[in-house]
Design an enzyme around this catalytic site. Sequence first.
Site, mmCIF file in Angstrom:
data_model
loop_
_atom_site.group_PDB
_atom_site.id
_atom_site.type_symbol
_atom_site.label_atom_id
_atom_site.label_comp_id
_atom_site.label_asym_id
_atom_site.label_seq_id
_atom_site.Cartn_x
_atom_site.Cartn_y
_atom_site.Cartn_z
ATOM 1 N N CYS A 1 37.975 10.613 79.217
ATOM 2 C CA CYS A 1 38.454 9.682 80.364
ATOM 3 C C CYS A 1 38.978 10.470 81.363
ATOM 4 O O CYS A 1 39.316 11.706 81.028
ATOM 5 C CB CYS A 1 39.184 8.535 80.269
ATOM 6 S SG CYS A 1 40.883 8.750 79.996
ATOM 7 N N CYS B 1 36.937 6.353 75.786
ATOM 8 C CA CYS B 1 37.635 7.842 75.874
ATOM 9 C C CYS B 1 37.445 8.183 74.484
ATOM 10 O O CYS B 1 37.852 7.583 73.463
ATOM 11 C CB CYS B 1 38.766 7.979 76.634
ATOM 12 S SG CYS B 1 39.754 9.230 76.306
ATOM 13 N N HIS C 1 38.121 15.505 69.017
ATOM 14 C CA HIS C 1 39.157 14.448 69.064
ATOM 15 C C HIS C 1 40.358 15.314 68.399
ATOM 16 O O HIS C 1 41.458 15.296 69.077
ATOM 17 C CB HIS C 1 38.733 13.272 68.323
ATOM 18 C CG HIS C 1 40.299 12.468 68.213
ATOM 19 N ND1 HIS C 1 40.275 11.508 69.073
ATOM 20 C CD2 HIS C 1 40.935 12.195 67.540
ATOM 21 C CE1 HIS C 1 41.222 10.460 68.505
ATOM 22 N NE2 HIS C 1 41.890 11.148 67.727
ATOM 23 N N GLU C 2 40.191 15.894 67.280
ATOM 24 C CA GLU C 2 41.366 16.553 66.673
ATOM 25 C C GLU C 2 41.754 17.733 67.549
ATOM 26 O O GLU C 2 43.004 17.904 67.595
ATOM 27 C CB GLU C 2 40.819 16.792 65.122
ATOM 28 C CG GLU C 2 40.725 15.697 64.316
ATOM 29 C CD GLU C 2 41.637 14.746 64.193
ATOM 30 O OE1 GLU C 2 42.990 15.031 64.516
ATOM 31 O OE2 GLU C 2 41.380 13.583 63.991
ATOM 32 N N CYS D 1 42.533 11.852 80.550
ATOM 33 C CA CYS D 1 42.505 12.871 79.294
ATOM 34 C C CYS D 1 42.091 13.868 79.965
ATOM 35 O O CYS D 1 42.423 15.162 79.527
ATOM 36 C CB CYS D 1 42.005 12.212 77.985
ATOM 37 S SG CYS D 1 42.848 11.050 77.259
ATOM 38 N N HIS E 1 46.736 9.423 71.538
ATOM 39 C CA HIS E 1 45.508 8.349 71.702
ATOM 40 C C HIS E 1 45.674 7.771 72.965
ATOM 41 O O HIS E 1 46.831 7.582 73.628
ATOM 42 C CB HIS E 1 45.797 7.432 70.433
ATOM 43 C CG HIS E 1 45.539 7.799 69.041
ATOM 44 N ND1 HIS E 1 45.726 7.494 67.861
ATOM 45 C CD2 HIS E 1 44.568 8.917 68.747
ATOM 46 C CE1 HIS E 1 45.461 8.524 67.084
ATOM 47 N NE2 HIS E 1 44.667 9.373 67.551
ATOM 48 N N CYS E 2 44.384 7.221 73.469
ATOM 49 C CA CYS E 2 44.103 6.729 74.746
ATOM 50 C C CYS E 2 44.108 5.448 74.479
ATOM 51 O O CYS E 2 43.051 5.043 73.775
ATOM 52 C CB CYS E 2 43.285 7.621 75.565
ATOM 53 S SG CYS E 2 42.787 7.152 76.989
ATOM 54 N N HIS F 1 44.041 16.732 70.093
ATOM 55 C CA HIS F 1 45.502 16.565 69.660
ATOM 56 C C HIS F 1 46.268 17.748 69.488
ATOM 57 O O HIS F 1 47.415 17.944 69.878
ATOM 58 C CB HIS F 1 45.355 15.916 68.355
ATOM 59 C CG HIS F 1 45.279 14.445 68.087
ATOM 60 N ND1 HIS F 1 45.735 13.880 68.789
ATOM 61 C CD2 HIS F 1 44.590 13.811 67.204
ATOM 62 C CE1 HIS F 1 45.348 12.434 68.659
ATOM 63 N NE2 HIS F 1 44.771 12.502 67.512
HETATM 64 ZN ZN LIG Z 1 43.659 10.794 66.528
HETATM 65 ZN ZN LIG Z 2 41.489 8.963 77.503
#
Ligand SMILES: [Zn+2]
Ligand SMILES: [Zn+2]
Lengths: 194, 457
Positions: free
Chosen positions: A176, A157, A141-142, A179, A151-152, A145
Amino acid sequence: MEDRREEPVFLEPVVSVCPLGDATAVDVRVVAANVQAVFDLGVDILERSPLPEEAFLADRRQYDAAAVLRHLDAMVRPPFRKILGVTTVDLCIPVFTHVFGEAHLGGRAAVVSSFRLRTNENGFKASIETYTHRLIKVALHELAHTRNLVHCDNPRCLMHFSPKVNHLDRLPILFCERCRYLLTQDWRRPAGMG
Amino acid sequence: MVGRFKILVVDDELIVRESLVGWLKKGGYQVDTAAGGREAISLLDQKDFDLVFLDIKMPDLGGIEVLKHIRVRYPQTMVVMITAYGSVETAVEAMKSGANDYLMKPFEPEQLTLLVEKLLQQRRIIEENLLLREQVAASEQVRYGDLIGSADCMQRLFDLIEEVAAVDSPVLLRGETGTGKELVAKAIHSKSGRRYGPFIPINCGGFTETLLESELFGHEIGSFTGAVRAKKGRLELAQGGTLFLDEIGEIPLKMQVDLLRVLEEKKFHRVGGTRDIPVDFRLISATHRDLAREIEQRNFRQDFFFRLNVIDIEIPPLRKRKEDVPLLADHFLKKFRRETNKPVEGIEADALELLMSYEWPGNVRELENAMERSVVLAKGRYLRKEDFAFLFRATAVPEEPRSLQEMEKRHIHRTLKSCGWNISRAARILEINRTTLHNKIRKYRLDAVERETDGRP
Ligand SMILES: [Zn+2]
Ligand SMILES: [Zn+2]
């Protein structure tokens, strides 16, 4: 069904994973392997680095995530374009009580902390499998970024915001469609443009 | 969606600004910063912000001062106070000065995310309702008696009513069920020289042949079973005013002859009577049927038709004036809010969009019923998309079990029809992308189905 695999290619080295302080070698290897598998990128593991002293906030007994990111950012060396720190200390940013990880949006550095991932909401210790999944999720996740992903809305996701470990547990280790598309677009951009 | 919202972060500490900005940007918001109160005010004067995070303690100009400035100059902007030296008193003071909320550093990341989402949701609803109110205000001139419409076709209709009201000739109104034929008839009456006379409506489709005859012509005592008293018919009651014959296509052939005679001779006699009663009324009739076809099939007399159809007015169906849906929805919302005393304040934008995407086979009357139902059943202050889900389910009658494919085919077809074959809109409702929808149309040969059914006369 056609099965025309492309020629095997050497993955261009893109991400370096850096153990910070007493991060375990297992955690670091698991994170590196998953970054490589999920993002399909060349990944390498750096030498262990101590946490920067100035990041320690004595009054809060926590580490300032922004200071850790600055420290990591200074360690980026070509051909690597991104750096991901793995740490066991409790991270925070000035306005927040804590964060699981932190990254510069569209920047070069990201960090994940295992500190709050080992226990469940109810205070019990999480199973090793659950814990590992959490660590991988936060790391991916990071890192996403740093590739300009925000953010989704899609709760299935990995870019969905999850402030608690039980939220994190509900997320798949998947992005997803949208993304995923944004990620491939971003990775294709030549170095220096992202 | 989120990216539309502009947030301003005001704090004298760089590290706080950076961490808050970094976090909000990851949420996808547009963020600006100011390092002090004065800078904040000059930024606010240059640019619109939806939400301001405001540190209470700043050296040059305190957060409370900035807050007061915002409340006077930019009352729509939402403000969240942030304080590290938080005491209950400062928070209370901030809320009294009009802050929407406050946060004490350090706070949980979840708190921030939830708060921002909540405030921006409120902002969205306020904006949408302002929009709706503006639309309604802009259309004050769109009311014509009880008729409402801003669409060009309605403006033409209103003009036509003015013209028609000025003369005394019979009028034939054509329009689908629920388009408001009676309202148009009333409007003509109330604009005409007969406005001080009675307006007498009768639905010709609502009676058996015998009863219709007696309703129209009245009867003398004992003229038929049950006629224990003499009774004036509607022709007589309409004396000096307007007679509105709704569903004229339902009148039996024999009675068409009788009515034709009345229109020609301007006199009639009651059922079972012989006395001539002179009449003076203006006739407006209405039908949802295609009278030309009824004449062809000998269900309707051509001479009667010519007598009725001196002036011909067509009332557009609601699906041809969808721009009027918000207007009408708002009108009915207010009406049923008054009647039910429920605190329903408005309609959310996506619900309105849904209403505008619907085909309204029952026209304005169906919309009126839908609004009544949703107001009566509403749980919140705003009607939501879910409150109108029944419109899209209404056609589902209990059916034999069918295959999933067959159900999918039917569902897609129904949705396409309800959207007037607007592919983008249908895809949005079905929550699939347009390519997928196109593929499914091709797979189920739905375009062919459409040609067949629409090709029918
Ligand atoms: Zn985040
Ligand atoms: Zn997403």
